[in-house]
Motif scaffolding. Structure first.
Motif, short mmCIF file in Angstrom:
data_model
loop_
_atom_site.label_atom_id
_atom_site.label_comp_id
_atom_site.label_asym_id
_atom_site.label_seq_id
_atom_site.Cartn_x
_atom_site.Cartn_y
_atom_site.Cartn_z
N GLY A 133 -36.43 -9.04 23.04
CA GLY A 133 -36.94 -8.70 24.36
C GLY A 133 -38.45 -8.82 24.49
N ASN A 140 -21.05 -12.25 24.35
CA ASN A 140 -22.47 -11.93 24.15
C ASN A 140 -23.22 -12.14 25.47
OD1 ASN A 140 -25.07 -11.53 23.25
ND2 ASN A 140 -24.85 -12.83 21.44
N THR A 141 -23.06 -11.18 26.37
CA THR A 141 -23.64 -11.33 27.72
C THR A 141 -25.16 -11.38 27.69
OG1 THR A 141 -23.44 -8.95 28.05
CG2 THR A 141 -21.67 -10.33 28.92
N ARG A 142 -25.78 -10.66 26.79
CA ARG A 142 -27.25 -10.70 26.70
C ARG A 142 -27.75 -12.11 26.37
NH1 ARG A 142 -31.20 -6.30 24.65
NH2 ARG A 142 -33.15 -7.45 24.77
N ARG A 155 -27.17 -14.55 29.32
CA ARG A 155 -28.21 -14.40 30.36
C ARG A 155 -29.51 -15.06 29.91
NH1 ARG A 155 -26.23 -9.08 30.77
NH2 ARG A 155 -27.99 -8.36 29.55
N PHE A 156 -29.86 -14.88 28.63
CA PHE A 156 -31.07 -15.48 28.08
C PHE A 156 -31.03 -17.00 28.25
CE2 PHE A 156 -32.81 -17.55 24.20
CZ PHE A 156 -34.16 -17.23 24.34
#
Length: 174
Positions: free
Chosen positions: A106, A135-137, A140-141
């Motif tokens: 982050g 792995n939604t994070r 999105r990345f």
């Protein structure tokens, strides 16, 4: 400026141990709940580093390895090269891996690594990558960086359990 700058540089043989630590801890952090805990707990930094040193020393130069360094400490790693689809060469690039020290997720390090990997693949028409469906994070990345799912889905096996992955693609030319 609120801290030391992140420097992206080619990985050196001496970086293998730290890169393996980042990869193993990255898997254990990012894939908790997505991959069986017994599989994640069994990942071994020393064994990974040994394999990484052997591959790095015997590499053909087709795989690029980058590290992100801040104040002399390696905080992230990315690997890229020609797309590995098992068939005839597609002419595309692939982001094989990108992992960060979990304490630094982050903070822009992943974005810096991805930007550099994409820039180094500018001669290819597209860059592809595989990401865990759950792995939604990470999804999105990649989507913020211009990657989109292309409809391909394949499982890989982790600890005897199929884990679905989605393929993402980004146009690099035109």
């Amino acid at each position: 400026m609120d801290g030391p700058l992140t420097r992206i540089r080619p990985m050196a043989l001496a970086d293998c141990e730290r890169v393996s630590e980042i990869r193993v801890r990255g898997w254990q952090h990012a894939y908790r709940g997505l991959i069986p805990e017994t599989y994640l707990a069994g990942l071994d930094v020393a064994a990974d580093a040994e394999r990484r040193r052997a591959r790095f020393a015997g590499g053909t130069g087709s795989v690029g390895n980058l590290v992100a360094e801040r104040a002399g400490e390696i905080l992230g790693w990315a690997a890229y090269g020609p797309y590995r689809d098992g068939g005839p060469a597609s002419g595309d690039a692939e982001l094989y891996a990108i992992y960060l020290d979990p304490r630094h997720v982050g903070g822009g390090i992943g974005r810096a690594l991805l930007t550099e990997a994409v820039a180094r693949c500018a001669a290819y028409p597209r860059m592809r990558l595989w990401v865990l469906k759950g792995n939604t994070r990470a999804r999105r990345f990649y989507e913020r960086a211009g990657f989109r799912p292309d409809g391909a889905e394949e499982p890989f096996e982790a600890g005897g359990v199929p884990v679905p992955e989605l393929r993402y693609v980004k146009e690099l030319r035109g």
